[in-house]
Structure formats: structure tokens, C-alpha cells
Design an enzyme around this catalytic site. Structure first.
Site, PDB file in Angstrom:
ATOM      1  N   ALA A  65       0.861  -1.181   0.000  1.00 25.01           N
ATOM      2  CA  ALA A  65       0.000   0.000   0.000  1.00 25.01           C
ATOM      3  C   ALA A  65       0.901   1.235   0.000  1.00 25.01           C
ATOM      4  O   ALA A  65       2.049   1.188   0.460  1.00 25.01           O
ATOM      5  CB  ALA A  65      -0.890  -0.019   1.234  1.00 25.01           C
ATOM      6  N   GLY A 109       0.731  -5.032   1.052  1.00 23.12           N
ATOM      7  CA  GLY A 109      -0.462  -5.102   0.207  1.00 23.12           C
ATOM      8  C   GLY A 109      -0.192  -5.744  -1.146  1.00 23.12           C
ATOM      9  O   GLY A 109      -1.107  -6.278  -1.768  1.00 23.12           O
ATOM     10  N   GLU A 112      -0.551  -9.301  -0.469  1.00 20.47           N
ATOM     11  CA  GLU A 112      -1.981  -9.550  -0.218  1.00 20.47           C
ATOM     12  C   GLU A 112      -2.797  -9.502  -1.511  1.00 20.47           C
ATOM     13  O   GLU A 112      -3.714 -10.301  -1.704  1.00 20.47           O
ATOM     14  CB  GLU A 112      -2.501  -8.516   0.797  1.00 20.47           C
ATOM     15  CG  GLU A 112      -1.878  -8.721   2.175  1.00 20.47           C
ATOM     16  CD  GLU A 112      -2.159  -7.568   3.120  1.00 20.47           C
ATOM     17  OE1 GLU A 112      -1.809  -6.412   2.765  1.00 20.47           O
ATOM     18  OE2 GLU A 112      -2.724  -7.800   4.192  1.00 20.47           O
ATOM     19  N   GLU A 132       4.544  -5.022   7.378  1.00 19.20           N
ATOM     20  CA  GLU A 132       3.784  -3.933   8.002  1.00 19.20           C
ATOM     21  C   GLU A 132       4.201  -3.668   9.440  1.00 19.20           C
ATOM     22  O   GLU A 132       4.155  -2.533   9.907  1.00 19.20           O
ATOM     23  CB  GLU A 132       2.280  -4.256   7.965  1.00 19.20           C
ATOM     24  CG  GLU A 132       1.650  -4.181   6.581  1.00 19.20           C
ATOM     25  CD  GLU A 132       1.718  -5.480   5.795  1.00 19.20           C
ATOM     26  OE1 GLU A 132       2.521  -6.367   6.148  1.00 19.20           O
ATOM     27  OE2 GLU A 132       0.942  -5.602   4.820  1.00 19.20           O
TER      28      GLU A 132
END
Ligand code: CAA
Length: 258
Positions: A65, A109, A112, A132
Site C-alpha cells: 500500500a 499489500g 496480499e 507492516e
């Protein structure tokens, strides 16, 4: 439709979506996730497409992200405006098979997003991580849920608690990755696989996807029951008649996706 953060290409029945923010290693911001969702759903609705590929650059599938965007977020941006859910989950609505072709970094992300796809094919330079924890957050797009289902609790804990990177060989050994190819061949090889899938009877491919995904959401006995009902439904399709007739007559099947 024109997009700013992704590229799209159609080759026969295969659509390839390339994440394209090279200056930030394909960091996933709102615009990219909205465009990715729109492109996936448009290809899903297109009767000429049978399989989709999501890929990135040689150096990065996606480095996670977008930290520059997230650094500014407060509770309203994430909780009130439902960050992640608001635009990351369109991919779950896609009925047709989606393959992640991962080269380079698939971090946070990025890892993911790859796991939201139906299978992951990797280049030999791929690196997966859930880093993270080093940013003071936990994975927010399914990493703590899909990773243990893919690689075991022990390895998911190891990865998410240390933030370390896992190379392609370890990812394949662990079950996260289906196949590894030399980096230069990745997209070519994945397109061959995607074409093979796209040539399968579409209704059956969608049933395979739905049934396997159900294994992650339900008990064994309910999953078996669901599979059995879809298996029965196959016998109402023209493609079951054609596939079996073609086998008996020793000729290639001509599927009509009906
Ligand atoms: N968000 C925003 N920008 C990013 C980014 C990210 N996730 N990852 C890399 N970038 C940017 C860098 O800031 C840099 O920009 P500038 O040139 O303007 O400085 C550019 O991309 C190139 O990156 P590096 O100079 O760092 O390249 P490198 O080769 O030295 O390192 C890397 C590559 C190891 C991937 C490193 O960039 C890195 O660690 N990135 C962050 C990875 C990360 O923590 N991801 C998790 C994000 S949180 C998340 O994803 C939450 C969730 O669950 C949804």
C-alpha cells in the site's frame, strides 16, 4: 476506457493488467486500486475474455500500500471511510480465473493482492513479505488470514512478525506460489497457462474457482456438499455433453461456454 495507473492488453481470450506506477514500485494507492477493480470487472463482463493476469514490473509486482498516502491518514480516512474495503475488494467479485504473475517485490499489500488472485506464478527473482509490523501497523488486506491458509501458521507468524522477505523458491516450497519461471520468461509462460485456462469451458472454470474458494470459507462437509451440487450442475451444460462426446469420438472438444 483509459487508465492512469494500470496498462491493459488483450491477446485472444487473455486479458493482462499491468500495475504501472514505476516511480514508487507500484505502490497501491486509491486510484490504482479503483482502476484495477474497474478493469477486472470490465474484463469479467466481456464474453470474449476467459482468463485474466495481474502483473507488475520486473522489479516490483507491488511494494505494498502507498505509505506516502497512508502516513497522512487519520481515523476518519481508515475507519469512517473504510480503507481497504472501500476499493481493494472488487477482485473478489470477479467470476473468471485471475492469475497473479509476480516478478520482484510483492510486499505488504502487494503480497496480499497476489493472494487475492486465484493462483500465483512467480519469477525466480520474486520476493514476498508482510513487513507492516515495521511501520507500526498489521497487514490490512487479508495478510493475517490468507497467508496462514497458504503457508501454515508457523511460517505466516515468522513472516508477519519479523517482516523478512521470502524468496521465490521458499514461497513455492511453502505453497504460496504454484510455479516459478526464469524472470525473462514469466509473462510469456503465464500467458500460455492463461490461454489454456481460457480455452476450457467457461462455466466449468468458474465452478472450479467458486468451489475451491469455498474450501476457504466453510467446513469440509459443507464444502463437499457444495462441490457435489456444482458437479451435478455440470451435467446440465452443453459443454459437459461436448467434452465427453469429444473424448469418446477421439477428437478435440469445441466448447460453446453454455
Ligand atoms: N509506498 C510508497 N512509496 C514506496 C513504497 C510504498 N509501499 N515502496 C517503495 N516506494 C517508493 C520509495 O519511497 C522510493 O521513492 P523515492 O524515489 O521518491 O524515494 C521509490 O519507491 C523506490 O523505492 P526505494 O528507493 O526504497 O527502492 P529500493 O530498491 O532501495 O527498496 C524496497 C525497495 C525494499 C521495496 C523498499 O522500497 C521498501 O521497503 N518499500 C516499502 C515496503 C513496505 O513496507 N510495504 C508495506 C506497505 S504497508 C501495506 O501494504 C499495508 C497493507 O497491508 C495494505
Amino acid at each position: 476506457m483509459s487508465y492512469k495507473t494500470i496498462l491493459t492488453e488483450v491477446d485472444g481470450k487473455v486479458a493482462t493488467i499491468t500495475l504501472n506506477r514505476p516511480e514508487v514500485l507500484n505502490a497501491l494507492n486509491d486510484q490504482l486500486m479503483e482502476e484495477l477493480g474497474a478493469a477486472l470487472l470490465a474484463f469479467d463482463a466481456d464474453d470474449n475474455i476467459g482468463c485474466m493476469i495481474v502483473t507488475g514490473s520486473e522489479k516490483a509486482f507491488a511494494a505494498g500500500a502507498d505509505i506516502a498516502s497512508m502516513a497522512k491518514y487519520g481515523l476518519k480516512d481508515v475507519y469512517r471511510d473504510d480503507f481497504i474495503t472501500r476499493n481493494w475488494e472488487e477482485i473478489k467479485k470477479v467470476r473468471k480465473p485471475v492469475i497473479a504473475a509476480v516478478s520482484g517485490y510483492a510486499l505488504g499489500g502487494g503480497c496480499e493482492l497476489a493472494m487475492m488472485c486465484d493462483t500465483i506464478m512467480a519469477a525466480d527473482n520474486a520476493k514476498f513479505a508482510q513487513p507492516e509490523v515495521k511501520l507500526g501497523i498489521i497487514p490490512g488486506a487479508g495478510g493475517t488470514q490468507r497467508l496462514p491458509r497458504a503457508v501454515s501458521k508457523a511460517k505466516a507468524m515468522d513472516l508477519a512478525l519479523t517482516g523478512r522477505m521470502m524468496d521465490a523458491a521458499e514461497a513455492e516450497r511453502s505453497g504460496l506460489v504454484a510455479r516459478i519461471f526464469p524472470q525473462a520468461d514469466l509473462l510469456k509462460e503465464v500467458k500460455v497457462i492463461a490461454k489454456g485456462i481460457a480455452d476450457m469451458p467457461l462455466l466449468t472454470a468458474i465452478m472450479v474457482k467458486e468451489s475451491i474458494n469455498t474450501a476457504y470459507e466453510t467446513t469440509l462437509s459443507e464444502g463437499i456438499h457444495f462441490e457435489r451440487r456444482l458437479f451435478h450442475a455440470c451435467f446440465a451444460t452443453n459443454d459437459q455433453k461436448e467434452g465427453m462426446a469429444a473424448f469418446m469420438e477421439k477428437r478435440p472438444a469445441k466448447f460453446t461456454n453454455s
